[in-house]
Structures are given as C-alpha cells and as structure tokens.
Motif scaffolding. Structure first.
Motif: not given
Ligand code: NAP
Length: 259
Positions: A160-164
């Motif tokens: 999720l952190t990479g996507y955000v």
C-alpha cells in the motif's frame, strides 16, 4: 486552531473502536459528518450514538466487512461525494515466516492493501472533480521498521505504501492529498491481543508483557487513540494541503533514526 473542516463529510473505515474511532471522534469534534463502519453492529451503533450526542454531527453507520467486495461496494455507494476517506481495517495475525501460505497472504493483501486501494480508486475521482479531498491510510510502524512476527502486515502494508507514494503525486494537483499514518504501539484492543501474544510466548503476566513492550518506547507509554485521531484530523485539515505522500510515524520515539 480551526481546522477548517466544518460541514465536510468523511468515510472512516473500521471505526467502532481503537484508532479508527479516534479518527472519527477527532473529525466529528471539527464538525465533520461521518459514515462509520465496522463488522460488529453493537459497538458500531454505540460509538455512533456517543459521537452524535457529544459533537452534534450527522453519523451514518454501515456494518460490513471492508475487506470484502460486497462491503466495499456498500461503502462506496454510501460514501458518494465524501470529502475525506480514512482507510483502516484489522491487522493480520502474528506468526513465524514459515506459518503462512498463499491464502494467508491474499487475506492480508485484501485487508491492508487492496481494500484501501479500491476505496481510493472509487472515491478520489469525485474529490478531484470537486477540487478538494483528503485520504489518510492507517498503516503501521512496521512499514519503516518491520516487526518480525507480523510478516503478513509488513508485506501488505509495504505494498500500500508503494501505491500511495506514486498515486499521491498523481492526484495532488487536483487538491487531493493522500498520506499514511503509521501507528506504533497504541492502547487499543489490538495492542492487548499483541500483549497477550508476548505473555503466552514468554510465560509472563499481561502486566509484565505490557511493561516489557512499553519499555521499548522512549515516551515510556503506549499512545492513545485520541492523540492518533488528532493527527489524522490535522492531516485532513485545510492547513495540511501541502503534505503529500508522507508517512507520518506516531510511535513515541520507538523507531530510532535521524530522519
Ligand atoms: P482495534 O482496536 O482492534 O480496532 C479495530 C477496529 O476495526 C474495530 O472497530 C473493528 O470492529 C474494526 N474492523 C476490524 N476488521 C474490520 C473489517 N474487516 N471490516 C470493518 N471493520 C473492521 O485495532 P486498532 O488498534 O485500532 O488498529 C487499527 C489498525 O492499526 C490495524 O490495522 C492495526 O493492525 C494497526 N496498528 C495498530 C497498532 C496498535 O498498537 N494499536 C500498531 C500498529 C498498527 P469489528 O471487529 O466489529 O469489525
């Protein structure tokens, strides 16, 4: 400080207890109308009633599982036109790296990566059209400092952190910010269940387990849901429009680093 949020509407996922409830309460205190969600009806209705009474805002409740496709569809329908989205869900169980098979990883990804992405994809376009929006994802300190027994959480939240990191920069020009809030140890049911894991594993009392974990925090205590919610409300505020794609750590100093 007036956060400039009076009259806004927010969907706060997984918000009948703990950190999600802390975020819901802090937003309500600023005059934000809420859609609150959890699977269990009783705690959800009790928390919603208490917020209505204390802050006088509108609160709609939606009891469903945010990790399921049906739950997400119901939330998206109820949340059309919201200004603020707080993504949250329960955390995966602890264990050893050898414990987990494909299905365990899929469940963790559904809960802590794909559910927030689905809600972002459904609700951020409307925020962009209206020229203003705020998304806060509750992730974990484990994104910066992996917790070995929480391998499922470490993996899903990193995704999720990479996507955000990328998406927040694609939408920022339309007045929408997306940021992550990273809790270290906070005094919630989740913390109690992790205390119990330590207590069981080491054969010590719950009090000893809690003291042992609190001793790893320079602040010398667990965080509170109110402190966490206040930071969430600030990230949602009019003053935070230049904070984009950040990972804000609330851990009492437990993760030691210069930056
Ligand atoms: P909590 O006290 O256990 O509260 C969880 C809340 O989420 C409850 O309202 C629960 O209600 C709801 N919920 C759980 N699963 C859900 C689902 N699938 N769909 C809808 N609602 C759901 O947990 P917390 O401490 O606030 O933690 C929130 C998040 O932060 C978790 O992902 C946790 O792993 C993470 N985190 C917490 C800490 C900590 O120390 N507290 C530290 C790092 C990370 P129902 O059970 O009725 O659905």
């Amino acid at each position: 400080m007036d956060l400039g949020l009076k009259g806004k509407r927010a969907l706060v996922c997984a918000s009948s207890k703990g950190l999600g409830l802390g975020c819901a309460r802090a937003l309500a205190a600023e005059g934000v109308d809420l859609i609150m969600n959890a699977r269990g009806v009783d705690a959800l209705e009790a928390s919603a009633t208490s917020i209505r009474q204390e802050f006088g805002v509108d609160v709609v409740t939606l009891a469903c599982d945010v990790t399921s496709e049906d739950g997400q569809a119901a939330l998206i329908e109820a949340a059309q036109g919201v200004d603020i989205l707080v993504n949250n869900a329960g955390g995966p169980p602890p264990g050893m790296w050898t414990d987990w098979d494909r299905e365990d990883f899929i469940s963790a990804l559904d809960a802590n990566m794909l559910a927030p992405i689905a809600l972002i994809k459904a609700l951020v376009p409307g925020m962009m059209d209206r020229g203003w929006g705020r998304v806060v994802n509750i992730t974990s300190v484990s994104v910066k400092s992996p917790i070995p027994v929480l391998g499922l959480s470490n993996a899903a939240r990193a995704g999720l952190t990479g996507y955000v990191a990328g998406t927040s920069r694609q939408v920022a020009g339309s007045g929408v910010t997306i940021n992550n809030l990273l809790p270290g140890i906070h005094a919630t049911d989740r913390a109690i269940s992790l205390d119990k894991g330590v207590s069981d594993q080491q054969g010590i009392t719950m009090e000893e387990a809690k003291a042992q974990r609190a001793a790893t925090i320079p602040a010398g205590r667990y965080g509170t849901a109110d402190e966490f919610g206040a930071t969430c409300a600030f990230l949602c505020s009019q003053h935070a429009g230049f904070i984009v794609g950040q990972n804000v750590l609330l851990d009492g100093g437990a993760f030691s680093s210069a930056m």
